[in-house]
Design a protein around this motif. Structure first.
Motif, PDB file in Angstrom:
ATOM      1  N   GLY A 132       0.835  -1.190   0.000  1.00 65.58           N
ATOM      2  CA  GLY A 132       0.000   0.000   0.000  1.00 65.58           C
ATOM      3  C   GLY A 132       0.870   1.239   0.000  1.00 65.58           C
ATOM      4  O   GLY A 132       2.100   1.144   0.035  1.00 65.58           O
ATOM      5  N   GLY A 133       0.244   2.401  -0.055  1.00 67.24           N
ATOM      6  CA  GLY A 133       1.047   3.614  -0.063  1.00 67.24           C
ATOM      7  C   GLY A 133       0.225   4.873  -0.206  1.00 67.24           C
ATOM      8  O   GLY A 133      -1.017   4.837  -0.246  1.00 67.24           O
ATOM      9  N   VAL A 134       0.927   5.990  -0.278  1.00 71.15           N
ATOM     10  CA  VAL A 134       0.304   7.300  -0.423  1.00 71.15           C
ATOM     11  C   VAL A 134       0.975   8.021  -1.587  1.00 71.15           C
ATOM     12  O   VAL A 134       2.213   8.088  -1.657  1.00 71.15           O
ATOM     13  N   VAL A 135       0.161   8.553  -2.492  1.00 73.26           N
ATOM     14  CA  VAL A 135       0.668   9.284  -3.649  1.00 73.26           C
ATOM     15  C   VAL A 135       0.166  10.723  -3.575  1.00 73.26           C
ATOM     16  O   VAL A 135      -1.041  10.965  -3.480  1.00 73.26           O
ATOM     17  N   ASP A 136       1.105  11.670  -3.588  1.00 73.39           N
ATOM     18  CA  ASP A 136       0.765  13.092  -3.629  1.00 73.39           C
ATOM     19  C   ASP A 136       0.997  13.567  -5.055  1.00 73.39           C
ATOM     20  O   ASP A 136       2.127  13.573  -5.546  1.00 73.39           O
TER      21      ASP A 136
END
Length: 336
Positions: A258-262
């Motif tokens: 999983g992760g976070v993309v800005d």
């Protein structure tokens, strides 16, 4: 015997020029980053690049200035069959890096089949992310062996760099209890990485590959605006699971990505980590963690390892080792 002769000829050609000829399929963010990186390498050189509307082929090496400030859809000679042009000229390339969008799982496997059917004999590397697409590549193993292709799949950052780190870290343990990959990506302009962002959107609740592929750029922008430019992704269909299972490290259900993309800020919203938990021979449960530097971009962490696996593939190919390999099965080499 014919393959052996071809292999010797290719090896001699490379030794005369001093650098491997590399073709890049895809001229979006990752493809253009590959072009910039290859311009700084001595052991490899960019000899072709293509997107869906155009291509450039120059076996002696493409002048980096030709691609300065170019945008997707503005590459070289215009055509409706740019990939076909690369396939028909594939005898000129030692290696091919596939940085194409993969919004249907069968798209890149179909492209790869086209190279094999044309008789290409060389190295191919992809940065595929989805488990289903990578499994389709593995099904091409016999076909690629017959063509004399050495293929490495899932060779980006995740899967790729972090998957290989997990395979290495596993050796401290008798049993791997789980692998958790959490990535952070920051880009200042999502349009530079349209294909990657589309694939990420396909992982969100209520979305899938079909819906994401049909979204217009305006609809994607509206979706990003609604989320303030931030995509929070969990329990993704990421091929790290397939690759680690195939390498005999851990069963796929114990791998989480999983992760976070800005999409509005080049600074990573969170650090990218791979954490592997395991049980040692004396019964201790512990974990190893691999952390990427926050200053390294997505492009650096995808393209650099991909070229490293390309170099490993060239070494395998020179030894007559053909077929499909996962990134967790082979250590990448450093490209000077």
């Amino acid at each position: 015997m014919e393959q052996q002769v071809l292999q010797i000829r290719r090896s001699r050609s490379k030794s005369r020029t001093g650098a491997a000829n590399i073709a890049v399929l895809g001229a979006g963010g990752l493809g253009m980053a590959a072009a910039r990186m290859l311009a700084q390498k001595k052991e490899m050189r960019l000899s072709a690049i293509a997107d869906k509307t155009g291509f450039v082929i120059e076996p002696e090496g493409i002048d980096p200035q030709v691609l300065v400030d170019k945008k997707p859809g503005d590459i070289g000679t215009r055509t409706d069959d740019a990939i076909g042009e690369i396939i028909r000229n594939s005898h000129a390339f030692d290696g091919i890096f596939i940085a194409l969008p993969n919004l249907t799982n069968d798209f890149i496997p179909d492209v790869v089949s086209g190279f094999a059917e044309h008789g290409y004999s060389g190295v191919m590397v992809d940065a595929l992310k989805r488990s289903g697409a990578v499994e389709m590549i593995f099904k091409l193993d016999d076909k690629l062996k017959q063509s004399g292709i050495t293929y490495i799949t899932g060779a980006g950052a995740t899967p790729g760099l972090l998957t290989c780190a997990a395979a290495l870290a596993a050796n401290s343990f008798m049993e791997v209890l789980g692998v958790d990959i959490n990535f952070g990506v920051g880009v200042s302009n999502w349009e530079s990485y349209r294909a990657t962002i589309r694939e990420d959107i396909a992982h969100l609740d209520g979305f899938d590959l079909d819906r994401a592929s049909r979204m217009t750029c305006a609809e994607i922008k509206d979706e990003l605006d609604r989320r303030c430019g931030i995509l929070r992704l969990g329990s993704m269909e990421h091929a790290d699971d397939v690759l680690l299972e195939r390498a005999g490290i851990v069963s796929r259900e114990k791998v989480s990505v999983g992760g976070v993309v800005d999409t509005r800020n080049p600074k990573k919203p969170v650090s990218t980590t791979m954490t592997l938990r395991g049980r040692t021979f004396d019964g201790t449960v512990s974990s190893h963690r691999f952390i990427l530097g926050d200053e390294t971009t997505m492009a650096a962490n995808v393209v650099g390892p991909a070229l490293g696996w390309m170099k490993a593939g060239l070494e395998f190919h020179a030894r007559g080792i053909f077929g499909v390999f996962g990134s967790a099965e082979i250590m990448p080499r450093f490209v000077r």
